[in-house]
Design a protein around this motif. Structure first.
Motif, PDB file in Angstrom:
ATOM      1  N   ALA A  17       0.834  -1.212   0.000  1.00 39.98           N
ATOM      2  CA  ALA A  17       0.000   0.000   0.000  1.00 39.98           C
ATOM      3  C   ALA A  17       0.861   1.251   0.000  1.00 39.98           C
ATOM      4  CB  ALA A  17      -0.934  -0.034   1.207  1.00 39.98           C
ATOM      5  N   ASN A  18       1.731   1.369  -0.975  1.00 41.02           N
ATOM      6  CA  ASN A  18       2.659   2.493  -1.019  1.00 41.02           C
ATOM      7  C   ASN A  18       3.204   2.620  -2.428  1.00 41.02           C
ATOM      8  OD1 ASN A  18       4.759   4.467  -0.144  1.00 41.02           O
ATOM      9  ND2 ASN A  18       4.222   3.733   1.893  1.00 41.02           N
ATOM     10  N   ARG A  19       4.149   3.500  -2.615  1.00 36.14           N
ATOM     11  CA  ARG A  19       4.745   3.726  -3.934  1.00 36.14           C
ATOM     12  C   ARG A  19       6.248   3.936  -3.760  1.00 36.14           C
ATOM     13  NH1 ARG A  19       6.373   8.535  -5.238  1.00 36.14           N
ATOM     14  NH2 ARG A  19       5.883   8.320  -7.434  1.00 36.14           N
ATOM     15  N   GLN A 245      14.088  17.387   9.057  1.00 38.34           N
ATOM     16  CA  GLN A 245      13.958  16.143   8.298  1.00 38.34           C
ATOM     17  C   GLN A 245      15.340  15.570   8.056  1.00 38.34           C
ATOM     18  OE1 GLN A 245      11.058  17.038   4.936  1.00 38.34           O
ATOM     19  NE2 GLN A 245      10.540  14.999   5.660  1.00 38.34           N
ATOM     20  N   LYS A 246      15.425  14.256   8.209  1.00 41.49           N
ATOM     21  CA  LYS A 246      16.720  13.595   8.133  1.00 41.49           C
ATOM     22  C   LYS A 246      17.289  13.607   6.710  1.00 41.49           C
ATOM     23  CE  LYS A 246      14.668  10.814  11.674  1.00 41.49           C
ATOM     24  NZ  LYS A 246      13.708   9.713  11.875  1.00 41.49           N
ATOM     25  N   VAL A 247      18.596  13.779   6.638  1.00 41.29           N
ATOM     26  CA  VAL A 247      19.272  13.747   5.343  1.00 41.29           C
ATOM     27  C   VAL A 247      20.287  12.596   5.296  1.00 41.29           C
ATOM     28  CG1 VAL A 247      20.614  15.067   3.660  1.00 41.29           C
ATOM     29  CG2 VAL A 247      18.964  16.255   5.119  1.00 41.29           C
ATOM     30  N   VAL A 283      11.962   4.205  18.395  1.00 44.19           N
ATOM     31  CA  VAL A 283      11.817   5.148  19.499  1.00 44.19           C
ATOM     32  C   VAL A 283      12.868   6.239  19.291  1.00 44.19           C
ATOM     33  CG1 VAL A 283      11.700   5.430  21.994  1.00 44.19           C
ATOM     34  CG2 VAL A 283      11.096   3.225  20.963  1.00 44.19           C
ATOM     35  N   GLU A 284      12.381   7.479  19.126  1.00 46.30           N
ATOM     36  CA  GLU A 284      13.297   8.586  18.835  1.00 46.30           C
ATOM     37  C   GLU A 284      13.627   9.383  20.099  1.00 46.30           C
ATOM     38  OE1 GLU A 284      12.312   9.593  14.197  1.00 46.30           O
ATOM     39  OE2 GLU A 284      11.410  10.922  15.694  1.00 46.30           O
ATOM     40  N   PHE A 285      14.915   9.760  20.205  1.00 45.23           N
ATOM     41  CA  PHE A 285      15.391  10.545  21.340  1.00 45.23           C
ATOM     42  C   PHE A 285      16.181  11.753  20.839  1.00 45.23           C
ATOM     43  CE2 PHE A 285      15.188   6.141  22.752  1.00 45.23           C
ATOM     44  CZ  PHE A 285      14.594   6.221  24.011  1.00 45.23           C
ATOM     45  N   THR A 301       5.560   4.156  14.619  1.00 44.97           N
ATOM     46  CA  THR A 301       5.062   2.777  14.690  1.00 44.97           C
ATOM     47  C   THR A 301       5.032   2.118  13.319  1.00 44.97           C
ATOM     48  OG1 THR A 301       2.847   3.701  14.521  1.00 44.97           O
ATOM     49  CG2 THR A 301       3.662   3.226  16.730  1.00 44.97           C
ATOM     50  N   ARG A 302       6.172   2.119  12.660  1.00 40.47           N
ATOM     51  CA  ARG A 302       6.254   1.628  11.279  1.00 40.47           C
ATOM     52  C   ARG A 302       7.714   1.390  10.950  1.00 40.47           C
ATOM     53  NH1 ARG A 302       8.671   6.325   9.399  1.00 40.47           N
ATOM     54  NH2 ARG A 302       7.822   8.225  10.285  1.00 40.47           N
ATOM     55  N   LEU A 303       7.926   0.948   9.725  1.00 41.28           N
ATOM     56  CA  LEU A 303       9.276   0.872   9.204  1.00 41.28           C
ATOM     57  C   LEU A 303       9.729   2.302   8.923  1.00 41.28           C
ATOM     58  CD1 LEU A 303      11.031  -1.566   8.245  1.00 41.28           C
ATOM     59  CD2 LEU A 303      10.352  -0.925   5.932  1.00 41.28           C
ATOM     60  N   GLN A 304      10.982   2.598   9.215  1.00 42.96           N
ATOM     61  CA  GLN A 304      11.483   3.950   8.997  1.00 42.96           C
ATOM     62  C   GLN A 304      12.205   4.035   7.647  1.00 42.96           C
ATOM     63  OE1 GLN A 304      10.804   5.386  12.014  1.00 42.96           O
ATOM     64  NE2 GLN A 304      12.041   7.225  12.226  1.00 42.96           N
ATOM     65  N   VAL A 305      12.246   5.235   7.080  1.00 42.00           N
ATOM     66  CA  VAL A 305      13.001   5.452   5.834  1.00 42.00           C
ATOM     67  C   VAL A 305      14.417   4.876   5.969  1.00 42.00           C
ATOM     68  CG1 VAL A 305      14.007   7.221   4.329  1.00 42.00           C
ATOM     69  CG2 VAL A 305      11.690   7.533   5.228  1.00 42.00           C
ATOM     70  N   GLU A 306      15.015   5.125   7.127  1.00 39.52           N
ATOM     71  CA  GLU A 306      16.435   4.797   7.323  1.00 39.52           C
ATOM     72  C   GLU A 306      16.668   3.374   7.840  1.00 39.52           C
ATOM     73  OE1 GLU A 306      14.657   7.208   8.659  1.00 39.52           O
ATOM     74  OE2 GLU A 306      14.916   7.387  10.822  1.00 39.52           O
ATOM     75  N   ALA A 347      22.383   8.002   2.745  1.00 36.15           N
ATOM     76  CA  ALA A 347      22.157   9.378   2.301  1.00 36.15           C
ATOM     77  C   ALA A 347      20.874   9.383   1.482  1.00 36.15           C
ATOM     78  CB  ALA A 347      23.330   9.865   1.458  1.00 36.15           C
ATOM     79  N   ARG A 348      20.015  10.335   1.743  1.00 37.99           N
ATOM     80  CA  ARG A 348      18.737  10.408   1.030  1.00 37.99           C
ATOM     81  C   ARG A 348      18.893  11.283  -0.219  1.00 37.99           C
ATOM     82  NH1 ARG A 348      13.769  10.985   5.350  1.00 37.99           N
ATOM     83  NH2 ARG A 348      14.630   9.648   6.991  1.00 37.99           N
ATOM     84  N   ILE A 349      18.579  10.717  -1.353  1.00 39.90           N
ATOM     85  CA  ILE A 349      18.680  11.449  -2.613  1.00 39.90           C
ATOM     86  C   ILE A 349      17.307  12.009  -2.968  1.00 39.90           C
ATOM     87  CG2 ILE A 349      19.177  11.230  -5.087  1.00 39.90           C
ATOM     88  CD1 ILE A 349      21.258   9.072  -4.278  1.00 39.90           C
ATOM     89  N   TYR A 390       4.208  13.857  -5.341  1.00 41.96           N
ATOM     90  CA  TYR A 390       4.744  12.974  -4.304  1.00 41.96           C
ATOM     91  C   TYR A 390       6.062  13.468  -3.744  1.00 41.96           C
ATOM     92  CZ  TYR A 390       1.225  10.390  -6.805  1.00 41.96           C
ATOM     93  OH  TYR A 390       0.058  10.053  -7.410  1.00 41.96           O
ATOM     94  N   ASP A 391       6.541  12.712  -2.750  1.00 41.75           N
ATOM     95  CA  ASP A 391       7.766  13.055  -2.058  1.00 41.75           C
ATOM     96  C   ASP A 391       8.952  13.212  -3.020  1.00 41.75           C
ATOM     97  OD1 ASP A 391       8.229  12.762   1.149  1.00 41.75           O
ATOM     98  OD2 ASP A 391      10.081  12.544  -0.006  1.00 41.75           O
ATOM     99  N   SER A 392       9.840  14.125  -2.670  1.00 42.15           N
ATOM    100  CA  SER A 392      10.996  14.365  -3.532  1.00 42.15           C
ATOM    101  C   SER A 392      12.107  13.337  -3.302  1.00 42.15           C
ATOM    102  CB  SER A 392      11.549  15.767  -3.294  1.00 42.15           C
ATOM    103  OG  SER A 392      12.026  15.863  -1.967  1.00 42.15           O
TER     104      SER A 392
HETATM  105  P1  ADP Z   1      10.289  10.783  10.530  1.00 39.21           P
HETATM  106  O1  ADP Z   1      10.805  11.923   9.734  1.00 39.21           O
HETATM  107  O2  ADP Z   1       8.885  10.945  10.995  1.00 39.21           O
HETATM  108  O3  ADP Z   1      11.209  10.344  11.609  1.00 39.21           O
HETATM  109  P2  ADP Z   1      11.076   9.066   8.370  1.00 39.21           P
HETATM  110  O4  ADP Z   1      12.398   9.677   8.444  1.00 39.21           O
HETATM  111  O5  ADP Z   1      10.956   7.594   8.353  1.00 39.21           O
HETATM  112  O6  ADP Z   1      10.179   9.549   9.571  1.00 39.21           O
HETATM  113  O7  ADP Z   1      10.339   9.702   7.086  1.00 39.21           O
HETATM  114  C1  ADP Z   1       8.975   9.537   6.796  1.00 39.21           C
HETATM  115  C2  ADP Z   1       8.646  10.534   5.710  1.00 39.21           C
HETATM  116  O8  ADP Z   1       8.949  10.006   4.427  1.00 39.21           O
HETATM  117  C3  ADP Z   1       7.198  10.872   5.576  1.00 39.21           C
HETATM  118  O9  ADP Z   1       6.787  11.807   6.503  1.00 39.21           O
HETATM  119  C4  ADP Z   1       7.128  11.425   4.155  1.00 39.21           C
HETATM  120  O10 ADP Z   1       7.486  12.786   4.081  1.00 39.21           O
HETATM  121  C5  ADP Z   1       8.157  10.641   3.441  1.00 39.21           C
HETATM  122  N1  ADP Z   1       7.516   9.628   2.579  1.00 39.21           N
HETATM  123  C6  ADP Z   1       6.349   9.030   2.751  1.00 39.21           C
HETATM  124  N2  ADP Z   1       6.085   8.127   1.802  1.00 39.21           N
HETATM  125  C7  ADP Z   1       7.119   8.161   0.967  1.00 39.21           C
HETATM  126  C8  ADP Z   1       7.455   7.431  -0.220  1.00 39.21           C
HETATM  127  N3  ADP Z   1       6.686   6.487  -0.708  1.00 39.21           N
HETATM  128  N4  ADP Z   1       8.616   7.696  -0.827  1.00 39.21           N
HETATM  129  C9  ADP Z   1       9.420   8.630  -0.326  1.00 39.21           C
HETATM  130  N5  ADP Z   1       9.162   9.327   0.801  1.00 39.21           N
HETATM  131  C10 ADP Z   1       8.034   9.107   1.445  1.00 39.21           C
END
Ligand code: ADP
Ligand code: ADP
Ligand code: MG
Length: 655
Positions: A17-19, A245-247, A283-285, A301-306, A347-349, A390-392
């Motif tokens: 359920a995502n892209r 926002q994390k880079v 859990v973020e600190f 409460t999910r998988l994180q980007v990183e 590194a997030r592109i 959508y997200d960059s």
């Molecule tokens: P947080 O910043 O809350 O700690 P993350 O670093 O895991 O969490 O980033 C989540 C963020 O990623 C969302 O808030 C949104 O801006 C972005 N995002 C959501 N869906 C997508 C996606 N499919 N592709 C890229 N970025 C996304």
């Protein structure tokens, strides 16, 4: 290979359920595990990479996220139609939407994540901090009250003291957050935080928090199976941020004392146990630089980007473990089995212009060069369209090394090798960041990027010159051909005695600036020569592409998107004059903008005969001999290719 088909909650097919990159990432694990996967897509994504990689794909609606990726009914409908027995929400979108988790349950679908109640509790920063307090986990001091009147909030702000943060309780992704330095700023900051929260999250409740002055962001990865096992998978340091926002993210956190590390794990586990956490969560600190006291911020409460940095150091596939737990199976390891090896950095592109206040960049990716020896998690490939919907963030580069120094070196190398052509990205900036001594030292605080690039980031002058030289060379190679090309004799290039090379003057135009480059070709190949005496030759690591009237080149993480053509000034015109033939030839592909002499008219050498428009420049073509206009092969508005014969001139002596 584990089979989930016979698990307590059987999982044979997962609806993703995502892209983007996370959808592709989830499908990768599905394929490895032999679980079939179904993608969903909006109209803007009909041709997206995640759709092409999926076993099956279903349309869920128009491009706007509210109508598609955030549309609970459409998503549940797609899951039912596809015959999926489980749903993986990824991150962002519906991943932390308790109503969606509940809707999945009600539809008889396994939601791959924690329970709806836990999502709801942690989705409110206010509730989450109250739960942390109750569990004995220290939090940042502030105000969590239900009284949301301006008066009460202002009084609480006075009590807490400045600087402080106003945060949307439902917030995420750094949105709905305002720093306030004094009482005078409070009312306005509150209003704008609330407005942003209302539009982004449909909830304008706020909390107040004391600002930690030089914070590091350190988080702990948890995973629980709801059968008594709750593990931490060490920490990630995500202190390099822009606008909260994390880079960059890395694991382990450098320069962290054993005392702080132990507290991090203990506190994360304590909170996780208190709320009966299952699945993967973070859990973020925040931690003041130099202190040993991690203070709870929020829980995701999910998988994180990183999540990949944790996967790289532990060797665990977090998505596999999420699926396993969702299927009702126990985790296959205990805390003592979990080991961290080496160091990983991500590194997030993003498709954005770091040199222009990080404006989003859109368009079509015409070339993609991925690094060797590094993990590259992406949702795009050549041909992908980057829209504003959508997200960059389009890709993540993840490197591993036996220690941090090796990982940093690998990251620098991998970034230099990566090239996205056609749409601007932040790769050049990321590369510069990695080279900074403070980055190499490690242990940065969240103000790192501002401190390192006080006036904003811009590409270095030397790198820019090199890219412009490469663009000129690439253009010449495409438009002029080899040494034997009639071009060299007839149009732009003239053979000069001294250097024994053919030369022409080109103009490289990018971002409103124009650079004159003399391009020369000899037996060793092309050479771009600049007014400052510096030469550029082709670089084997460079990537390049021609897009209609644009040349895109990339080297060392930087890209340049330029228009290149023969200079239209005197030097350029003389180049055209140098054509010794009695046929006027198009020096470049373009559109005939004007024909300035009629058939039969007599002309003198140097008279303007035609104008050709290309690369947003108008080139005037002049007669190279005295004579009379013969046949005219083109009409105004015609598109011509480079080298096309345009006008014949009958020399005087032949008359
Ligand atoms: P947080 O910043 O809350 O700690 P993350 O670093 O895991 O969490 O980033 C989540 C963020 O990623 C969302 O808030 C949104 O801006 C972005 N995002 C959501 N869906 C997508 C996606 N499919 N592709 C890229 N970025 C996304
Ligand atoms: P989000 O849900 O948007 O991720 P967080 O509460 O996790 O919101 O905060 C995002 C970032 O903002 C943190 O990583 C940190 O850099 C910064 N931040 C948050 N709270 C504080 C604080 N009290 N003091 C200093 N910085 C903070
Ligand atoms: Mg956060």
């Amino acid at each position: 290979m584990t089979t989930f088909a016979t698990a307590p909650r059987p999982i044979r097919r997962i609806l993703v359920a995502n892209r983007g990159e996370i959808a592709c990432r989830i499908m990768r694990t599905c394929r490895r595990l032999g679980v079939s996967n179904v993608a969903v897509y909006s109209d803007a994504d009909a041709n997206a990479l995640h759709v092409r990689q999926a076993d099956a794909a279903l349309r869920i609606g128009p491009p706007a996220v509210g109508a598609s990726y955030l549309n609970v009914a459409a998503m549940i409908g797609a899951a039912r139609e596809s015959g999926a027995d489980a749903v993986h929400p990824g991150y962002g979108f519906l991943s932390e939407n308790a109503a969606f988790a509940r809707a999945c349950e009600e539809a008889g679908l396994v939601f791959i994540g924690p329970s709806a109640d836990v999502i709801a509790a942690m989705g409110s920063k206010i509730e989450a901090k109250k739960l942390a307090d109750a569990a004995g986990v220290p939090t940042v001091a502030g105000y969590l009250g239900a009284d949301q009147t301006v008066e009460r909030l202002a009084n609480e702000a006075k009590r807490i003291g400045f600087p402080l943060l106003i945060k949307a309780s439902a917030g995420g992704g750094g949105r709905g957050m305002r720093r306030v330095d004094c009482m005078e700023q409070f009312a306005e900051a509150l209003q704008s935080a609330r407005a942003e929260a209302r539009s982004a999250f449909g909830d304008d409740k706020v909390l107040l928090e004391k600002l930690v002055p030089h914070p590091r962001h350190i988080e702990v990865q948890l995973i629980g199976d709801g059968k008594g096992t709750l593990l931490h998978l060490f920490e990630r340091d995500c202190s390099i941020q822009r606008k909260n926002q994390k880079v960059f993210e890395e694991s382990p956190a450098p320069h962290l004392s054993d005392v702080a590390r132990t507290k991090l794990y203990d506190r994360a586990i304590r909170l996780g146990r208190a709320i009966g956490y299952t699945s993967a969560g973070t859990v973020e600190f925040v931690m003041e630089a130099g202190s040993d006291e991690p203070l709870f911020l929020e829980m995701n409460t999910r998988l994180q980007v990183e999540h990949p940095v944790t996967e790289e150091v532990t060797g665990i596939d977090l998505i596999e473990w999420q699926i396993r737990v969702a299927a009702g199976l126990a985790l296959p390891a205990s805390q003592a089995d979990i080991r961290a090896r080496g160091h990983a950095i991500e590194a997030r592109i993003a498709t954005e212009r770091p040199d222009r206040a990080f404006q989003p960049a859109t368009g079509r990716i015409v070339g993609l060069k991925t690094p060797r020896g590094a993990r590259f998690d992406t949702g795009v490939d050549e041909g992908s369209e980057i829209s504003l919907h959508y997200d960059s963030m389009v890709a993540k580069l993840i490197v591993h090394g036996e220690d941090r120094a090796t990982a940093v070196a690998n990251l620098g190398k991998a970034l230099a090798e990566t090239a996205v052509l056609g749409v601007a990205t932040n790769i050049g900036m990321l590369r510069d960041v990695v080279a900074r001594p403070a980055f190499v030292r490690g242990g940065m605080t969240t103000d790192f990027l501002e401190a390192e690039f006080p006036g904003g980031w811009s590409p270095g002058a030397t790198s820019l010159r090199e890219l412009r030289g490469l663009a000129a060379i690439h253009w010449a190679r495409c438009n002029v051909g080899g040494d034997a090309s009639p071009w060299l004799r007839r149009s732009g290039f003239r053979v000069t005695g001294e250097r024994r090379s053919a030369q022409a003057e080109l103009l490289v135009r990018d971002d409103g600036s124009e650079t004159a480059v003399v391009i020369g070709v000899d037996a060793r190949g092309y050479r771009a020569m600049f007014a400052d005496g510096n030469d550029v030759v082709w670089h084997e690591r460079a990537a390049s592409s021609v897009q209609e009237d644009r040349i895109v080149v990339a080297l060392n993480g930087l890209t340049l998107d330029a228009h290149v053509g023969f200079a239209t000034d005197e030097a350029g015109s003389s180049a055209v004059e140098a054509a010794s033939d009695n046929i006027l030839i198009a020096p470049l592909p373009g559109i005939i903008a004007a024909l300035l002499a009629d058939a039969g008219a007599s002309v003198a050498k140097g008279d303007s005969l035609a104008q050709i428009e290309a690369m947003k420049l108008v080139h005037t073509l002049k007669a190279s001999i005295d004579g009379r206009i013969g046949r005219i092969h083109v009409a105004v508005g015609d598109t011509v290719s480079a080298g096309a014969a345009l006008i014949e001139i009958v020399p005087l002596e032949q008359e």
